[in-house]
Scaffold this motif. Structure first.
Motif, PDB file in Angstrom:
ATOM      1  N   ARG A  96     -25.263  53.680  -4.405  1.00 25.30           N
ATOM      2  CA  ARG A  96     -26.511  54.451  -4.409  1.00 25.30           C
ATOM      3  C   ARG A  96     -26.310  55.858  -4.957  1.00 25.30           C
ATOM      4  O   ARG A  96     -27.280  56.558  -5.216  1.00 25.30           O
ATOM      5  N   LEU A  97     -25.068  56.251  -5.129  1.00 22.21           N
ATOM      6  CA  LEU A  97     -24.787  57.613  -5.571  1.00 22.21           C
ATOM      7  C   LEU A  97     -25.368  57.884  -6.954  1.00 22.21           C
ATOM      8  O   LEU A  97     -25.975  58.926  -7.178  1.00 22.21           O
ATOM      9  N   ALA A  98     -25.221  56.945  -7.877  1.00 28.10           N
ATOM     10  CA  ALA A  98     -25.750  57.145  -9.230  1.00 28.10           C
ATOM     11  C   ALA A  98     -27.271  57.260  -9.198  1.00 28.10           C
ATOM     12  O   ALA A  98     -27.850  58.120  -9.875  1.00 28.10           O
ATOM     13  N   THR A  99     -27.916  56.411  -8.418  1.00 26.67           N
ATOM     14  CA  THR A  99     -29.378  56.454  -8.318  1.00 26.67           C
ATOM     15  C   THR A  99     -29.832  57.770  -7.698  1.00 26.67           C
ATOM     16  O   THR A  99     -30.767  58.409  -8.183  1.00 26.67           O
ATOM     17  N   THR A 100     -29.166  58.186  -6.650  1.00 25.43           N
ATOM     18  CA  THR A 100     -29.521  59.438  -5.987  1.00 25.43           C
ATOM     19  C   THR A 100     -29.327  60.622  -6.921  1.00 25.43           C
ATOM     20  O   THR A 100     -30.175  61.519  -7.001  1.00 25.43           O
ATOM     21  N   THR A 101     -28.225  60.622  -7.655  1.00 25.48           N
ATOM     22  CA  THR A 101     -27.952  61.704  -8.598  1.00 25.48           C
ATOM     23  C   THR A 101     -29.000  61.728  -9.706  1.00 25.48           C
ATOM     24  O   THR A 101     -29.516  62.791 -10.055  1.00 25.48           O
ATOM     25  N   GLY A 102     -29.322  60.560 -10.239  1.00 22.76           N
ATOM     26  CA  GLY A 102     -30.347  60.484 -11.282  1.00 22.76           C
ATOM     27  C   GLY A 102     -31.696  60.974 -10.796  1.00 22.76           C
ATOM     28  O   GLY A 102     -32.400  61.701 -11.510  1.00 22.76           O
ATOM     29  N   ASN A 103     -32.050  60.588  -9.586  1.00 17.84           N
ATOM     30  CA  ASN A 103     -33.319  61.046  -9.008  1.00 17.84           C
ATOM     31  C   ASN A 103     -33.327  62.556  -8.831  1.00 17.84           C
ATOM     32  O   ASN A 103     -34.333  63.222  -9.102  1.00 17.84           O
ATOM     33  N   ALA A 104     -32.220  63.107  -8.361  1.00 16.89           N
ATOM     34  CA  ALA A 104     -32.139  64.559  -8.144  1.00 16.89           C
ATOM     35  C   ALA A 104     -32.272  65.312  -9.464  1.00 16.89           C
ATOM     36  O   ALA A 104     -32.979  66.327  -9.543  1.00 16.89           O
ATOM     37  N   ILE A 105     -31.625  64.809 -10.508  1.00 20.58           N
ATOM     38  CA  ILE A 105     -31.723  65.454 -11.821  1.00 20.58           C
ATOM     39  C   ILE A 105     -33.156  65.376 -12.339  1.00 20.58           C
ATOM     40  O   ILE A 105     -33.694  66.358 -12.862  1.00 20.58           O
TER      41      ILE A 105
END
Length: 81
Positions: free
Chosen positions: A28-37
């Motif tokens: 989920r880290l990639a998804t969370t990072t993408g959402n934050a960006i």
């Protein structure tokens, strides 16, 4: 990220495998990072949109482009389950 490099310049495959396994543990880290960006970018664009809205007649093209960019980012947000 620092990958250990052996003297001839070839990456240490064991070290890379260990790091890949650690990354798999956090899918989920990639998804969370993408959402934050995406959210951060949307907030920046919102501030620019406010500035452009001060003179809507002259900045109509910019306002439309910014609105489209924000809408595009909105559709890129992924729901984390």
């Amino acid at each position: 990220m620092n990958c250990n490099i052996i003297p001839n310049g070839i990456p240490n495959l064991e070290e890379l495998e260990k790091k890949a396994c650690k990354a798999i543990e956090f899918p989920r880290l990639a998804t969370t990072t993408g959402n934050a960006i995406a959210l951060f970018t949307m907030l920046v664009l919102k501030e620019i949109l406010k500035q452009q809205s001060a003179n809507p007649i002259d900045n109509l093209t910019n306002i439309i482009a910014l609105s489209n960019s924000i809408a595009g980012l909105n559709s890129s947000i992924k729901i984390i389950q």
